[in-house]
Design an enzyme around this catalytic site. Structure first.
Site, PDB file in Angstrom:
ATOM      1  N   GLY A  76      -3.200  54.606   5.774  1.00 29.25           N
ATOM      2  CA  GLY A  76      -2.195  54.136   4.833  1.00 29.25           C
ATOM      3  C   GLY A  76      -1.525  55.262   4.066  1.00 29.25           C
ATOM      4  O   GLY A  76      -0.369  55.137   3.645  1.00 29.25           O
ATOM      5  N   ASN A  77      -2.227  56.400   3.898  1.00 32.66           N
ATOM      6  CA  ASN A  77      -1.646  57.527   3.174  1.00 32.66           C
ATOM      7  C   ASN A  77      -0.441  58.110   3.896  1.00 32.66           C
ATOM      8  O   ASN A  77       0.396  58.792   3.294  1.00 32.66           O
ATOM      9  CB  ASN A  77      -2.696  58.618   2.965  1.00 32.66           C
TER      10      ASN A  77
ATOM     11  N   LYS B  21     -14.059  54.176   9.968  1.00 29.74           N
ATOM     12  CA  LYS B  21     -13.510  55.213  10.837  1.00 29.74           C
ATOM     13  C   LYS B  21     -14.589  55.762  11.760  1.00 29.74           C
ATOM     14  O   LYS B  21     -14.364  55.970  12.965  1.00 29.74           O
ATOM     15  CB  LYS B  21     -12.876  56.322  10.004  1.00 29.74           C
TER      16      LYS B  21
ATOM     17  N   LYS C  53     -13.003  41.187   1.712  1.00 27.03           N
ATOM     18  CA  LYS C  53     -11.974  42.218   1.778  1.00 27.03           C
ATOM     19  C   LYS C  53     -10.941  41.996   0.682  1.00 27.03           C
ATOM     20  O   LYS C  53     -10.178  41.027   0.706  1.00 27.03           O
ATOM     21  CB  LYS C  53     -11.283  42.169   3.149  1.00 27.03           C
TER      22      LYS C  53
ATOM     23  N   LYS D 250      -8.171  48.015  10.535  1.00 30.27           N
ATOM     24  CA  LYS D 250      -7.207  48.723  11.377  1.00 30.27           C
ATOM     25  C   LYS D 250      -7.857  49.758  12.283  1.00 30.27           C
ATOM     26  O   LYS D 250      -7.380  49.985  13.402  1.00 30.27           O
ATOM     27  CB  LYS D 250      -6.139  49.385  10.516  1.00 30.27           C
TER      28      LYS D 250
END
Length: 302
Positions: free
Chosen positions: A11-12, A265, A120, A203
């Site tokens: 998102g960054n 991740k 979430k 994601k």
């Protein structure tokens, strides 16, 4: 000859450095990110892109909440689809050339335990009175240290339904943007039809699934740090460079990776490699070129 690389942009990469998500900030951030992608394309690599959409969905959810008494709020899966198209358009404008965006659906199980315990958080913090008002609309809200926030399910991604369209565009030479924000979550109803659900698919886990589905050789997970760390935030912190999947699983089991940040991740990197991918790399956005060249990041191989 280059390789097929799937790059998962955090998102960054889609907002200003301070997290601002104004249209101008988003456009400039995407243009900067695509500069790194263009360098990979120039080096001969075939690139597939996916991206986060947390700030963008958060903005849409806030608009829904503030205008709930004026216009009917749209469901969360609609918000996901809208942000895929919006961010995708910014990518198309930045890359020009042969690029395409696929509004992508991700199949999830309606019986996934996540639906029974939504955890979430999405959107901004509100007061308890405001949260109670939204609960009347069927939403789930929970108290956090800074206030009340809406929570939704985050079920496991089972299948990237639009992967055939992605593959066809790749075969035609397009840079494809797909499964943004984890994909639009859908379930198969008892009648056999597909229906969107109020959920958010992680994601990074969706990126790993898409990478396996399109037979990418390398998965690059771009985030805001150059690599994963053991003991992150402590005096004993150590960067993780090259590591086997088994070795990273041991570090994961030891609790080194926070669930809300590096944890997904690491899990995505592991799943990709354990299911046949050549390598997965966790690194910063600025490091994706060096990561594909094997020069930086946490590099996971079987």
């Amino acid at each position: 000859m280059g390789e097929r690389v799937l790059i998962a942009l955090g998102g960054n990469a889609m907002t200003a450095s301070d997290g601002s998500a104004s249209p101008g900030d988003q456009r400039r951030a995407v243009e900067g990110a695509m500069g790194h992608v263009a360098a990979l394309l120039a080096a001969g690599h075939q690139v597939v892109l996916t991206h986060g959409n947390g700030p963008q969905v958060g903005n849409l959810v806030l608009k829904n909440q503030l205008a709930a008494d004026v216009v009917p709020p749209v469901p969360l899966d609609w918000c996901g689809a809208q942000t895929q198209a919006t961010i995708g358009t910014l990518v198309l404008n930045a890359l020009e050339g042969r690029a395409a965006v696929v509004v992508t659906r991700t199949l999830v199980d309606p019986a996934d335990p996540a639906f029974a315990d939504p955890v979430k958080p999405i959107g901004r913090y509100f007061t308890e009175d405001e949260a109670r008002r939204f609960e009347v609309l069927g939403q789930t809200w929970r108290r956090f240290e800074r206030g009340w926030r809406r929570v939704v399910a985050s079920p496991e991604p089972l299948q990237i339904l639009d992967a055939p369209a992605v593959a066809a565009l790749m075969a035609a030479g397009f840079v494809v943007v797909a499964a943004g924000g984890g994909g639009v979550p859908v379930v198969r109803t008892p009648s056999g039809r597909l229906a969107g659900v109020e959920a958010v698919v992680d994601k990074d886990l969706a990126a790993a699934l898409l990478a396996r589905t399109v037979r990418a050789a390398t998965l690059v997970i771009a985030t805001d740090v150059p690599c994963a760390w053991t003991g992150f935030g402590t005096p004993a912190a150590r960067p993780i460079g090259a590591v086997t999947a088994a070795g990273l699983r041991e570090l994961q089991a030891a609790g080194h990776f926070a669930g809300g940040s590096m944890g997904p991740k690491v899990e995505a990197a592991l799943r990709f490699v354990e299911h046949g991918g050549d390598r997965a790399v966790i690194t910063s956005l600025e490091g994706i070129g060096a990561a594909v060249a094997g020069e930086t990041g946490t590099v996971v191989r079987k």
